[in-house]
Design a protein around this motif. Structure first.
Motif, short mmCIF file in Angstrom:
data_model
loop_
_atom_site.label_atom_id
_atom_site.label_comp_id
_atom_site.label_asym_id
_atom_site.label_seq_id
_atom_site.Cartn_x
_atom_site.Cartn_y
_atom_site.Cartn_z
N GLY A 194 24.81 -5.16 -10.16
CA GLY A 194 25.62 -6.00 -9.30
C GLY A 194 26.02 -5.42 -7.96
N GLN A 195 25.68 -4.17 -7.71
CA GLN A 195 26.04 -3.51 -6.46
C GLN A 195 24.79 -3.24 -5.63
OE1 GLN A 195 29.36 -2.89 -5.69
NE2 GLN A 195 29.63 -4.07 -7.57
N GLU A 196 24.94 -3.35 -4.31
CA GLU A 196 23.80 -3.04 -3.44
C GLU A 196 23.44 -1.57 -3.61
OE1 GLU A 196 22.52 -2.90 1.24
OE2 GLU A 196 24.10 -4.31 0.67
N PHE A 197 22.19 -1.32 -3.94
CA PHE A 197 21.69 0.04 -4.19
C PHE A 197 20.85 0.53 -3.02
CE2 PHE A 197 18.32 2.81 -5.87
CZ PHE A 197 19.06 3.77 -6.50
N ALA A 198 20.07 -0.37 -2.44
CA ALA A 198 19.20 0.01 -1.32
C ALA A 198 18.94 -1.21 -0.46
CB ALA A 198 17.88 0.59 -1.85
N ARG A 199 18.54 -0.95 0.79
CA ARG A 199 18.24 -2.01 1.75
C ARG A 199 16.95 -1.62 2.46
NH1 ARG A 199 21.77 -5.62 5.32
NH2 ARG A 199 23.17 -5.35 3.56
N ILE A 200 16.03 -2.56 2.52
CA ILE A 200 14.74 -2.33 3.18
C ILE A 200 14.60 -3.39 4.27
CG2 ILE A 200 12.24 -2.24 2.88
CD1 ILE A 200 12.85 -1.65 -0.14
N SER A 201 14.56 -2.95 5.51
CA SER A 201 14.52 -3.88 6.64
C SER A 201 13.12 -3.99 7.23
CB SER A 201 15.48 -3.42 7.73
OG SER A 201 16.80 -3.42 7.26
N GLY A 202 12.79 -5.19 7.66
CA GLY A 202 11.52 -5.42 8.34
C GLY A 202 10.36 -5.55 7.38
N PRO A 203 9.21 -5.96 7.92
CA PRO A 203 8.01 -6.07 7.09
C PRO A 203 7.61 -4.69 6.56
CG PRO A 203 7.71 -7.20 9.19
CD PRO A 203 8.98 -6.41 9.30
N GLN A 204 7.29 -4.62 5.28
CA GLN A 204 6.93 -3.35 4.64
C GLN A 204 5.76 -3.59 3.69
OE1 GLN A 204 8.35 -0.45 5.37
NE2 GLN A 204 9.90 -1.35 6.71
N PRO A 205 4.98 -2.54 3.42
CA PRO A 205 3.92 -2.68 2.41
C PRO A 205 4.52 -2.77 1.01
CG PRO A 205 3.99 -0.44 3.26
CD PRO A 205 4.98 -1.23 4.07
N ALA A 206 3.77 -3.34 0.10
CA ALA A 206 4.24 -3.53 -1.28
C ALA A 206 4.69 -2.22 -1.91
CB ALA A 206 3.13 -4.18 -2.12
N SER A 207 4.07 -1.12 -1.56
CA SER A 207 4.41 0.18 -2.17
C SER A 207 5.86 0.58 -1.89
CB SER A 207 3.46 1.26 -1.68
OG SER A 207 3.56 1.42 -0.28
N VAL A 208 6.40 0.17 -0.76
CA VAL A 208 7.79 0.51 -0.42
C VAL A 208 8.75 -0.17 -1.40
CG1 VAL A 208 9.59 0.23 1.34
CG2 VAL A 208 7.29 0.96 2.01
N PHE A 209 8.47 -1.42 -1.75
CA PHE A 209 9.32 -2.13 -2.71
C PHE A 209 9.18 -1.52 -4.10
CE2 PHE A 209 7.96 -5.50 0.39
CZ PHE A 209 9.13 -5.47 1.13
N GLY A 210 7.97 -1.15 -4.46
CA GLY A 210 7.74 -0.53 -5.76
C GLY A 210 8.50 0.77 -5.90
N GLU A 211 8.49 1.59 -4.86
CA GLU A 211 9.20 2.87 -4.90
C GLU A 211 10.71 2.64 -5.00
OE1 GLU A 211 9.54 7.14 -2.59
OE2 GLU A 211 7.89 5.78 -2.13
N ALA A 212 11.23 1.66 -4.26
CA ALA A 212 12.66 1.37 -4.30
C ALA A 212 13.09 0.91 -5.70
CB ALA A 212 13.02 0.33 -3.26
N VAL A 213 12.29 0.07 -6.33
CA VAL A 213 12.59 -0.38 -7.68
C VAL A 213 12.53 0.79 -8.65
CG1 VAL A 213 11.75 -1.80 -9.60
CG2 VAL A 213 11.96 -2.78 -7.30
N HIS A 214 11.53 1.62 -8.50
CA HIS A 214 11.40 2.80 -9.36
C HIS A 214 12.67 3.65 -9.26
CE1 HIS A 214 9.66 6.31 -11.30
NE2 HIS A 214 10.07 7.03 -10.26
N ASN A 215 13.15 3.89 -8.05
CA ASN A 215 14.36 4.70 -7.86
C ASN A 215 15.59 4.02 -8.48
OD1 ASN A 215 12.93 6.68 -6.50
ND2 ASN A 215 13.35 5.80 -4.49
N ALA A 216 15.67 2.71 -8.37
CA ALA A 216 16.81 1.99 -8.96
C ALA A 216 16.79 2.03 -10.49
CB ALA A 216 16.82 0.55 -8.47
N LEU A 217 15.61 2.11 -11.06
CA LEU A 217 15.50 2.13 -12.52
C LEU A 217 15.78 3.51 -13.12
CD1 LEU A 217 12.33 -0.09 -12.96
CD2 LEU A 217 14.66 -0.67 -13.67
N LEU A 218 15.83 4.54 -12.30
CA LEU A 218 16.08 5.89 -12.82
C LEU A 218 17.48 6.03 -13.35
CD1 LEU A 218 14.32 8.08 -10.12
CD2 LEU A 218 13.49 7.45 -12.39
#
Length: 118
Positions: free
Chosen positions: A94-118
């Motif tokens: 329920g809390q903001e964990f990360a913010r990704i601004s602007g167009p990014q490749p799919a790998s950036v989102f995957g890495e952010a999710v991976h970090n959030a799941l740790l």
């Protein structure tokens, strides 16, 4: 560059369209959610939508992925200080964990999710 690999269980993460009326589950929920703020008039949003969609197909089923059209949810855009588009917010419990601004490749989102799941 580091590769992020999720173990697929056969279930896929589904992308949900969120509005101000159905977003409370993200704000008060448990687990990880990946939410993309966009607008139909935003050219960078349109050009980068496929990268987000591609990334979401590889998220574990337990991760909630969604999109918010800021034209239809201005209160949420203001609440989360979304001033530039596109922007992806990663929520953890329920809390903001990360913010990704602007167009990014799919790998950036995957890495952010991976970090959030740790």
């Amino acid at each position: 560059m580091r590769a992020i690999i999720f173990i697929l269980t056969g279930e896929k993460c589904m992308i949900t369209d969120y509005t101000e009326s159905n977003f409370a589950g993200i704000e008060h929920g448990n687990g990880v959610a990946v939410i993309r703020f966009h607008a139909p008039w935003c050219e960078p949003c349109r050009r980068s939508e496929n990268q987000f969609d591609e990334a979401a197909t590889h998220f574990p089923a337990a991760v909630r992925a969604g999109k918010i059209n800021v034209m239809q949810a201005p209160v949420l855009a203001a609440k989360y200080a979304v001033w530039g588009l596109p922007v992806v917010l990663i929520f953890k419990d329920g809390q903001e964990f990360a913010r990704i601004s602007g167009p990014q490749p799919a790998s950036v989102f995957g890495e952010a999710v991976h970090n959030a799941l740790l």
